[in-house]
Every structure is written in C-alpha cells, then in structure tokens.
Design an enzyme around this catalytic site. Structure first.
Site, PDB file in Angstrom:
ATOM      1  N   ARG A  22       1.172  -0.975  -0.005  1.00  0.00           N
ATOM      2  CA  ARG A  22      -0.235   0.225   0.151  1.00  0.00           C
ATOM      3  C   ARG A  22       0.714   1.087  -0.005  1.00  0.00           C
ATOM      4  NH1 ARG A  22      -3.219  -1.091   4.482  1.00  0.00           N
ATOM      5  NH2 ARG A  22      -2.388  -2.904   5.417  1.00  0.00           N
TER       6      ARG A  22
ATOM      7  N   GLU B  61       1.638  -5.247  13.570  1.00  0.00           N
ATOM      8  CA  GLU B  61       0.116  -5.074  14.289  1.00  0.00           C
ATOM      9  C   GLU B  61      -0.487  -7.185  14.484  1.00  0.00           C
ATOM     10  OE1 GLU B  61      -2.905  -2.375  13.754  1.00  0.00           O
ATOM     11  OE2 GLU B  61      -3.747  -2.863  15.566  1.00  0.00           O
TER      12      GLU B  61
HETATM   13  O1  LIG Z   1       3.393   0.321  11.380  1.00  0.00           O
HETATM   14  P1  LIG Z   1       2.935  -1.521  11.184  1.00  0.00           P
HETATM   15  O2  LIG Z   1       2.179  -1.725  12.409  1.00  0.00           O
HETATM   16  O3  LIG Z   1       4.496  -1.941  11.397  1.00  0.00           O
HETATM   17  O4  LIG Z   1       1.786  -1.464  10.850  1.00  0.00           O
HETATM   18  C1  LIG Z   1       1.603  -0.650   9.392  1.00  0.00           C
HETATM   19  C2  LIG Z   1       2.365  -1.228   7.745  1.00  0.00           C
HETATM   20  O5  LIG Z   1       0.958  -2.892   7.838  1.00  0.00           O
HETATM   21  C3  LIG Z   1       0.684  -2.276   6.140  1.00  0.00           C
HETATM   22  O6  LIG Z   1       1.477  -2.856   5.897  1.00  0.00           O
HETATM   23  P2  LIG Z   1       1.152  -5.072   5.118  1.00  0.00           P
HETATM   24  O7  LIG Z   1       2.650  -5.878   6.055  1.00  0.00           O
HETATM   25  O8  LIG Z   1      -0.103  -5.044   6.162  1.00  0.00           O
HETATM   26  O9  LIG Z   1       1.317  -5.252   3.656  1.00  0.00           O
HETATM   27  P3  LIG Z   1       0.312  -4.283   2.951  1.00  0.00           P
HETATM   28  O10 LIG Z   1       0.835  -2.797   2.535  1.00  0.00           O
HETATM   29  O11 LIG Z   1       1.021  -5.061   1.496  1.00  0.00           O
HETATM   30  O12 LIG Z   1      -1.381  -4.588   2.827  1.00  0.00           O
HETATM   31  C4  LIG Z   1       1.322  -1.073   6.145  1.00  0.00           C
HETATM   32  O13 LIG Z   1       0.494  -0.606   4.300  1.00  0.00           O
HETATM   33  C5  LIG Z   1       1.864  -0.094   6.878  1.00  0.00           C
HETATM   34  O14 LIG Z   1       3.077  -0.783   5.555  1.00  0.00           O
HETATM   35  N1  LIG Z   2      -4.927  -1.873  11.428  1.00  0.00           N
HETATM   36  C1  LIG Z   2      -4.609  -0.881  10.409  1.00  0.00           C
HETATM   37  N2  LIG Z   2      -5.475  -1.339   9.095  1.00  0.00           N
HETATM   38  C2  LIG Z   2      -4.975  -1.188   8.128  1.00  0.00           C
HETATM   39  N3  LIG Z   2      -3.386  -0.998   8.086  1.00  0.00           N
HETATM   40  C3  LIG Z   2      -2.525  -1.828   9.083  1.00  0.00           C
HETATM   41  N4  LIG Z   2      -1.576  -2.039   9.006  1.00  0.00           N
HETATM   42  C4  LIG Z   2      -1.470  -2.098  10.426  1.00  0.00           C
HETATM   43  N5  LIG Z   2      -2.747  -2.393  10.879  1.00  0.00           N
HETATM   44  C5  LIG Z   2      -3.260  -1.544  10.386  1.00  0.00           C
END
Ligand SMILES: O=P(O)(O)OC[C@H]1O[C@H](OP(=O)(O)OP(=O)(O)O)[C@H](O)[C@@H]1O
Ligand SMILES: Nc1ncnc2[nH]cnc12
Length: 170
Positions: free
Chosen positions: A58, A95
């Site tokens: 994302r 998370e």
């Molecule tokens: O602050 P944090 O606890 O590290 O969480 C934030 C991260 O989690 C999500 O990515 P995710 O790894 O879920 O991957 P995606 O973008 O492929 O959905 C989001 O896009 C951030 O990069």
């Molecule tokens: N609560 C949340 N919603 C969307 N993206 C996330 N990445 C980590 N935590 C998230």
C-alpha cells in the site's frame, strides 16, 4: 473535504481485535485521492530529501504518486523473494504478525536523504525496519509521511528521533 469519510473501518480483520483501516473507498474516488496526494505533497514541500522510499504494497500507491508529483527518485522496499538483484534485509513484527522486508543493496548512496512514505503508521514496526535498511546503506532518513496514524498504538515511541507527519490521526 473530510478524508476520514473515505476510510472504512473493518472490524476483526485480519485477526480478532484489529480494526482494519480500508483505504479502497478513498482510492476509488479520484477527486479525493488527488486531494490526498496534493495534501501530502504540501506537508513536505519545505523538507530536504532526495528520495522517496516505500514499502510494498500500500505504500507504493501513495509514494509513487507523490514521487511523480514532486519529481523525486523512488525506491521500493519489498516482501521476501521479489527483488531480482542483491539485497539488504531486516525482520520485524507487525500489528498482526512477523515478517521480513528487503531492498536492493545499490538502491541508496551514502548520505542520500530519504523520505519514508506509507498509508498506515500502526505500531511503527515497518517504518523502523525501513530506517534500519536505510542505515545499512549509510543513507539518512530525513522524515516520515503517512496518510493514517494509529496514535493509540504509540508508533512515535519507536521513531522518536525522526520527524513524523501524518495527514489523519486516529
Ligand atoms: O506500523 P506497522 O505496525 O508496521 O504497520 C503498518 C504497515 O502495515 C501495512 O502493511 P502490510 O505489511 O499489512 O502490507 P500490505 O501493504 O501489503 O497490505 C501498512 O501498509 C503499513 O506498511
Ligand atoms: N489497523 C490497520 N489497518 C490497516 N492497515 C494496517 N497496517 C497495520 N495495522 C493496520
């Protein structure tokens, strides 16, 4: 325009107890997506950086639009096994799980100033891990810019020595 109206809360995704911030309504509304990118660009207009660095997946959506708008170099940080050339790597916790991220070892030069861009700042684990990758290449994080900050998870505690800008704070 209230950007929060275009972010949908999905309870218990991907695990019980997590409220997932779904940005797809925002992406599906061109006027709002454009204003979000313009607002992000405005936040960093006086910052000193050469390069935007973005985590898969994302982060790519916002960071690439911003790099195009600002005419900046763009560096992707990817999930394991996706990058074709030599890499540097770091493990970290999310998370909702454990993971690793990787970057090409020639992606940044010594002393290069980097802005980290992402959609959601939750625990701060992803951005802290990117900071570790940037330091491995002797480059420098000059700031962090996120669309959404989940302040109740206290991400700034992990990132106390770096300037953090968020557009929407929950
Ligand atoms: O602050 P944090 O606890 O590290 O969480 C934030 C991260 O989690 C999500 O990515 P995710 O790894 O879920 O991957 P995606 O973008 O492929 O959905 C989001 O896009 C951030 O990069
Ligand atoms: N609560 C949340 N919603 C969307 N993206 C996330 N990445 C980590 N935590 C998230």
């Amino acid at each position: 325009m209230n950007f929060k109206d275009y972010i949908r809360d999905i309870p218990d995704f991907p695990k019980p107890g997590i409220i997932f911030k779904d940005i797809t309504p925002l992406l599906a509304t061109p006027k709002v997506f454009k204003e979000v990118i313009d607002t992000m660009a405005d936040k960093v207009k006086d910052s000193d950086f050469d390069t935007i660095i973005v985590p898969e997946a994302r982060g790519f959506l916002f960071g690439s639009a911003l790099a195009y708008k600002l005419g900046k170099k763009l560096v992707p940080v990817r999930k394991p096994g996706k990058l074709p050339y030599d890499i540097v790597e770091v493990s970290y916790s999310l998370e909702y799980g454990e993971t690793r991220i990787q970057m090409h070892k020639d992606a940044l030069s010594k002393g290069e100033k980097v802005l980290i861009v992402d959609d959601v700042l939750a625990t701060g684990g992803t951005i802290k891990a990117i900071e570790t990758l940037v330091k491995k290449l002797d480059a420098e994080v000059s700031g962090i810019l996120c669309l959404i900050e989940l302040s109740f998870l206290n991400p700034r505690e992990k990132l106390s020595n770096i300037k953090v800008d968020s557009i929407l704070i929950y």
